[in-house]
Design an enzyme around this catalytic site. Structure first.
Site, PDB file in Angstrom:
ATOM      1  N   ASN A 212       0.852  -1.187   0.000  1.00  0.00           N
ATOM      2  CA  ASN A 212       0.000   0.000   0.000  1.00  0.00           C
ATOM      3  C   ASN A 212       0.891   1.243   0.000  1.00  0.00           C
ATOM      4  OD1 ASN A 212       0.445   0.894   2.868  1.00  0.00           O
ATOM      5  ND2 ASN A 212      -0.349  -1.170   3.219  1.00  0.00           N
ATOM      6  N   LYS A 343     -12.639  -2.528  17.623  1.00  0.00           N
ATOM      7  CA  LYS A 343     -11.243  -2.866  17.943  1.00  0.00           C
ATOM      8  C   LYS A 343     -10.863  -2.506  19.379  1.00  0.00           C
ATOM      9  CE  LYS A 343      -9.844  -2.752  13.119  1.00  0.00           C
ATOM     10  NZ  LYS A 343      -8.720  -2.981  12.254  1.00  0.00           N
TER      11      LYS A 343
HETATM   12  O1  PMT Z   1       2.747   6.252   6.526  1.00  0.00           O
HETATM   13  P1  PMT Z   1       2.203   7.540   5.885  1.00  0.00           P
HETATM   14  O2  PMT Z   1       2.586   7.645   4.424  1.00  0.00           O
HETATM   15  O3  PMT Z   1       2.586   8.752   6.692  1.00  0.00           O
HETATM   16  O4  PMT Z   1       0.625   7.438   5.903  1.00  0.00           O
HETATM   17  C1  PMT Z   1      -0.073   7.524   7.114  1.00  0.00           C
HETATM   18  C2  PMT Z   1      -1.303   6.580   7.169  1.00  0.00           C
HETATM   19  C3  PMT Z   1      -2.351   7.050   6.190  1.00  0.00           C
HETATM   20  C4  PMT Z   1      -0.875   5.145   6.829  1.00  0.00           C
HETATM   21  C5  PMT Z   1      -1.824   6.638   8.651  1.00  0.00           C
HETATM   22  O5  PMT Z   1      -2.213   7.939   8.952  1.00  0.00           O
HETATM   23  C6  PMT Z   1      -2.984   5.684   8.854  1.00  0.00           C
HETATM   24  O6  PMT Z   1      -4.131   5.995   8.602  1.00  0.00           O
HETATM   25  N1  PMT Z   1      -2.695   4.443   9.361  1.00  0.00           N
HETATM   26  C7  PMT Z   1      -3.658   3.360   9.500  1.00  0.00           C
HETATM   27  C8  PMT Z   1      -3.912   2.721   8.177  1.00  0.00           C
HETATM   28  C9  PMT Z   1      -4.869   1.536   8.272  1.00  0.00           C
HETATM   29  O7  PMT Z   1      -4.461   0.433   8.160  1.00  0.00           O
HETATM   30  O8  PMT Z   1      -6.086   1.872   8.540  1.00  0.00           O
HETATM   31  P2  PMT Z   1      -7.310   0.773   8.681  1.00  0.00           P
HETATM   32  O9  PMT Z   1      -8.526   1.624   8.825  1.00  0.00           O
HETATM   33  O10 PMT Z   1      -7.247  -0.206   7.579  1.00  0.00           O
HETATM   34  O11 PMT Z   1      -7.002   0.018  10.033  1.00  0.00           O
HETATM   35  C10 PMT Z   1      -7.483   0.483  11.309  1.00  0.00           C
HETATM   36  C11 PMT Z   1      -6.485   0.142  12.391  1.00  0.00           C
HETATM   37  O12 PMT Z   1      -6.346  -1.281  12.501  1.00  0.00           O
HETATM   38  C12 PMT Z   1      -5.101   0.688  12.153  1.00  0.00           C
HETATM   39  O13 PMT Z   1      -4.586   1.165  13.391  1.00  0.00           O
HETATM   40  C13 PMT Z   1      -4.310  -0.518  11.666  1.00  0.00           C
HETATM   41  O14 PMT Z   1      -2.924  -0.434  12.038  1.00  0.00           O
HETATM   42  C14 PMT Z   1      -4.997  -1.653  12.390  1.00  0.00           C
HETATM   43  N2  PMT Z   1      -4.943  -2.945  11.648  1.00  0.00           N
HETATM   44  C15 PMT Z   1      -5.502  -3.076  10.411  1.00  0.00           C
HETATM   45  C16 PMT Z   1      -5.463  -4.296   9.775  1.00  0.00           C
HETATM   46  C17 PMT Z   1      -4.830  -5.386  10.406  1.00  0.00           C
HETATM   47  N3  PMT Z   1      -4.767  -6.570   9.823  1.00  0.00           N
HETATM   48  N4  PMT Z   1      -4.288  -5.219  11.626  1.00  0.00           N
HETATM   49  C18 PMT Z   1      -4.346  -4.032  12.256  1.00  0.00           C
HETATM   50  O15 PMT Z   1      -3.841  -3.886  13.375  1.00  0.00           O
END
Ligand code: PMT
Length: 404
Positions: A212, A343
Site C-alpha cells: 500500500n 477494535k
Molecule cells: O505512513 P504515511 O505515508 O505517513 O501514511 C499515514 C497513514 C495514512 C498510513 C496513517 O495515517 C494511517 O491511517 N494508518 C492506519 C492505516 C490503516 O491500516 O487503517 P485501517 O482503517 O485499515 O485500520 C485500522 C487500524 O487497525 C489501524 O490502526 C491498523 O494499524 C490496524 N490494523 C488493520 C489491519 C490489520 N490486519 N491489523 C491491524 O492492526
C-alpha cells in the site's frame, strides 16, 4: 538545566577549537559531566591535555589507542550521553555524518549515539555556502540534528561573512533550552510505548508483493514525539525510507504476520501501543517460490485474511492504552466510530486519505481524534509531528485524570 547531564563534546579541526575549551568550562560550572572526543586535525589546534584538564575526564582521540575502560569505548560512551555537541563542526565532519563514514573515534561514536546531536558549524563562509555543505546541513536537519549558528563576522582566513562558530554562551543557551523543554515535556517518562509504522508487504513470489502507499511518515512522527516526551519507544516498522528518530529502538518487519508476532511478543510489557501502520488485510494463499512466468492469460490470486493486530490487542489488553488509526475514503467519522468500538481502542485517529494534505506520503495530515468516552476533537491541517505531539498531550492528560 545541565546539572547531572552527560555531554559528549566532539571537537574537529578548526581554529574555533580554542573556544570549545570555554564550552567545557561553562558546561562543568553548570554541573554537567563532559567527555571530549577530538579528531586528529583538532589536536593540531588544541592539545588533548587541555581538554583533559578542563573536563577532568579522559579525552578520546583514536579508535585504537589503549582503552580507558574494559568496554568497547565508542559504544559505551554513546550509551552514556544525554546529548552530543560537535563544536566546532567542520565541513568534513558534516559530510561524514551525512554519509555515515566512520573512520575515526568521533564519526564512529556519532553513528552509535541515540540521544540528540547538536552541531555548531565553523568554516570559511565560501565553504559554508557551497551547495554540498548546504545540502549536508539540510539532510542533517531532516534527521533532527540541531544546527547551532553559524554566526557572522570576521573570519580567521581574513574574510568576513557567516561561518564563524557561535559564541560558547549562545551554544550553551541552546543546550539549556533543549533540556528545559524536554524536562517540561517529559510527560511520558518511564513509559514503554510501542508504535507501528509503514505499509506491510505480502509476497506473491520472490519479486512481487501486495502493498500500500504508506511511507511510515505518520508512525515515525509518533515515535519521535513519544521519545521526545521521555518514553522508551519501540518502533515496529514495515520497510520505510524515513530516518529512525533518535532514542527509538526499531524492529524491522515486512509482512502483517511478522508485525503481528513482534507486536504481540512485546505487548505485555507496554504501557501504550499506537498502531499507525497500514497493515494489509489480506495475503496470497500461496507464496510462489519461483518468479511467476508472464503469460497472456489472466491470473487469479487467492487471498486469505491476515490477523487483525489491533483487534487482538483490544481483546488481550489489561492496563495498556490502545490507539488506532483509520484510513478512510468515505464516511470517515461513522466508519471511525465503528472501528473504534470493534477494535476496543482508547483513541482512534481518523484520516480521510482522499483529502489533499492528508493521508499517505504527505508531511501533513488532517485528523479527528475519537475518544472512548464519546468525545471527538477535529484538528486542522498540521505536520504529522505536531499531530503526534498533540496525541502525547491527550494521552498524558487522560492518564493524569485517571490517577486523580
Ligand atoms: O505512513 P504515511 O505515508 O505517513 O501514511 C499515514 C497513514 C495514512 C498510513 C496513517 O495515517 C494511517 O491511517 N494508518 C492506519 C492505516 C490503516 O491500516 O487503517 P485501517 O482503517 O485499515 O485500520 C485500522 C487500524 O487497525 C489501524 O490502526 C491498523 O494499524 C490496524 N490494523 C488493520 C489491519 C490489520 N490486519 N491489523 C491491524 O492492526
Amino acid at each position: 538545566m545541565l546539572s547531572g547531564k552527560t555531554i559528549l563534546l566532539g571537537v574537529t579541526g578548526g581554529i574555533a577549537a580554542y573556544k570549545s575549551v570555554e564550552i567545557v568550562s561553562r558546561l562543568r560550572k553548570q554541573g554537567a559531566e563532559v567527555y571530549v572526543v577530538m579528531t586528529k586535525a583538532a589536536t593540531e589546534f588544541v592539545t588533548p591535555l587541555t581538554f583533559r584538564s578542563m573536563s577532568a575526564n579522559p579525552v578520546y582521540t583514536s579508535l585504537f589507542e589503549e582503552p580507558k575502560t574494559w568496554n568497547i569505548e565508542h559504544i559505551s560512551l554513546a550509551e552514556q550521553v544525554d546529548a552530543s555537541l560537535i563544536a566546532p563542526a567542520t565541513a568534513n565532519i558534516l559530510a561524514k555524518m551525512v554519509t555515515g563514514i566512520s573512520d575515526d573515534f568521533l564519526s564512529t561514536v556519532l553513528l552509535a549515539v541515540r540521544t540528540p546531536i547538536f552541531v555548531a558549524p565553523a568554516m570559511n563562509h565560501a565553504m559554508y555556502h557551497h551547495p554540498a555543505t548546504q545540502k549536508n546541513l539540510e539532510i542533517l536537519r531532516e534527521r533532527d540534528i540541531r544546527i547551532i549558528g553559524p554566526a557572522q563576522g570576521f573570519q580567521a582566513c581574513g574574510s568576513e561573512g557567516d561561518g564563524r562558530m557561535s559564541e560558547p554562551q549562545d551554544i550553551i543557551n541552546v543546550l539549556e533550552d533543549y533540556f528545559s523543554q524536554s524536562r517540561q515535556n517529559r510527560y511520558m517518562s518511564g513509559k514503554k510505548v510501542l508504535v507501528t509504522a509503514g505499509g506491510t508487504r505480502e509476497p506473491i513470489d520472490p519479486v512481487r508483493y501486495i502493498g500500500n502507499f504508506s511511507t511510515g511518515k505518520m508512525g515515525y512522527a509518533v515515535a519521535q514525539a513519544f521519545a521526545e516526551a521521555g518514553a522508551q519507544v519501540t518502533l515496529v516498522s514495515a520497510p520505510s525510507e524515513i530516518a529512525v528518530p533518535s532514542g527509538v529502538e526499531v524492529v524491522s518487519i515486512s509482512t502483517a504476520e511478522e508485525m503481528y508476532t513482534e507486536v504481540l511478543r512485546r505487548f505485555p510489557e507496554q504501557d501504550i501501543v499506537i498502531k499507525a501502520a497500514a497493515v494489509a488485510d489480506y495475503r496470497p494463499v500461496v507464496r510462489e517460490t519461483q518468479k511467476m512466468k508472464k503469460s497472456n492469460q489472466s491470473v487469479r490470486l487467492e487471498l486469505v485474511p491476515n490477523p487483525d493486530i489491533l483487534t487482538t490487542l483490544g481483546q488481550k489488553k489489561q492496563e495498556q492504552f490502545l490507539v488506532g488509526f483509520a484510513a478512510e475514503t468515505q464516511n470517515p467519522l461513522d466508519n471511525g466510530w465503528e472501528k473504534m468500538k470493534r477494535k476496543k481502542a482508547d483513541i482512534l485517529i481518523v484520516n480521510d486519505v482522499t483529502l489533499p494534505g492528508a493521508g499517505f506520503g504527505t508531511d501533513t495530515n488532517i485528523v479527528t481524534f475519537l475518544f472512548a468516552d464519546g468525545r471527538r476533537r477535529d484538528l486542522p491541517q498540521m505536520s504529522k509531528l505536531e499531530i503526534a505531539r498533540q496525541l502525547v498531550e491527550e494521552i498524558a492528560h487522560l492518564k493524569s485524570k485517571t490517577k486523580e
